[in-house]
Structure formats: C-alpha cells, structure tokens
Motif scaffolding. Sequence first.
Motif, short mmCIF file in Angstrom:
data_model
loop_
_atom_site.label_atom_id
_atom_site.label_comp_id
_atom_site.label_asym_id
_atom_site.label_seq_id
_atom_site.Cartn_x
_atom_site.Cartn_y
_atom_site.Cartn_z
N ALA A 71 6.87 102.13 74.54
CA ALA A 71 8.33 102.15 74.54
C ALA A 71 8.88 101.22 75.62
CB ALA A 71 8.85 103.57 74.75
N VAL A 72 8.22 101.16 76.76
CA VAL A 72 8.66 100.29 77.85
C VAL A 72 8.55 98.83 77.41
CG1 VAL A 72 8.16 99.54 80.21
CG2 VAL A 72 8.08 101.96 79.64
N ALA A 73 7.47 98.47 76.73
CA ALA A 73 7.28 97.10 76.26
C ALA A 73 8.34 96.73 75.22
CB ALA A 73 5.88 96.94 75.68
N LEU A 83 13.46 93.99 73.64
CA LEU A 83 14.82 94.10 73.09
C LEU A 83 15.89 93.67 74.10
CD1 LEU A 83 14.53 97.42 71.06
CD2 LEU A 83 14.60 95.07 70.19
N SER A 84 15.67 93.95 75.36
CA SER A 84 16.68 93.58 76.37
C SER A 84 16.68 92.07 76.63
CB SER A 84 16.43 94.34 77.67
OG SER A 84 15.22 93.91 78.26
N ARG A 85 15.66 91.36 76.19
CA ARG A 85 15.58 89.91 76.38
C ARG A 85 15.45 89.17 75.04
NH1 ARG A 85 13.57 92.73 80.38
NH2 ARG A 85 13.68 92.00 82.52
N TRP A 86 15.90 89.80 73.98
CA TRP A 86 15.72 89.27 72.61
C TRP A 86 16.29 87.86 72.45
CZ3 TRP A 86 12.47 90.36 69.03
CH2 TRP A 86 12.65 89.83 67.76
N SER A 87 17.48 87.59 72.98
CA SER A 87 18.08 86.26 72.80
C SER A 87 17.23 85.19 73.46
CB SER A 87 19.51 86.23 73.34
OG SER A 87 19.51 86.48 74.73
#
Length: 114
Positions: free
Chosen positions: A2-4, A9-13
Amino acid sequence: MAVAIQYLLSRWSGFTLYCTEGILSIDNNLAERTLRPCAIGRKNYLFVGSDRGGQAAAVHYSLMASCKANEVEPFAYLRDVLSRITDHATDRLEELLPDQWLKQHPEAHYTRRR
C-alpha cells in the motif's frame, strides 16, 4: 504494498510525463553511463603514485575525452602523435590536438555508438 502504491499515485504526473513529452527518456541510463568513468576514475586516482603521476593521468584522460568529443579514433591518434611529437615544432603544438589533428587525418573519424 500500500505504501508503494500510495507513493506512485502521489507522483503519477511525474511518472507519466515522458509519455506526453517526446524528448524525455523513460530511464536515466544515458546519464549513468556518462558518469560511470568519473566514478571508476575516483578509485583509480588513488593509485597514481605521485603528483607527477596524477598530472600525467590528467593529461591522458583529457586527451581521451577530447578524442571522444571530436569523434577521433584514440589509438590512431596516439600512435601518430607519439611517433611525431619529438620532431614537431613547439610553437605549433596546437596542431596535434585531436580536433586539429582530425582535419589532417579524416580516415580516423568514427561515429560513436549509442
């Protein structure tokens, strides 16, 4: 796990930017290959033996980097220059630099592989 996934997701762009910008590469292998000789050299520099040895190594590395930058075949360059340097006029040593030398020896030109 989940951490990965949260990290992704927080750096998707940033992770997908190379898909929309054609100039960007998916990896940094080119940068790592470019820096590898410096990293290897740091270990080798510990064993030059003396200040004069270090200066000689610096001259050698500089000439080889200049050959690479000017797409000069290094062995042909060194073989020719070392055989002629003792008879060459000291006021015309710049003629023996790789970029100038290549003008007189176009057969020693090579194209770097990527």
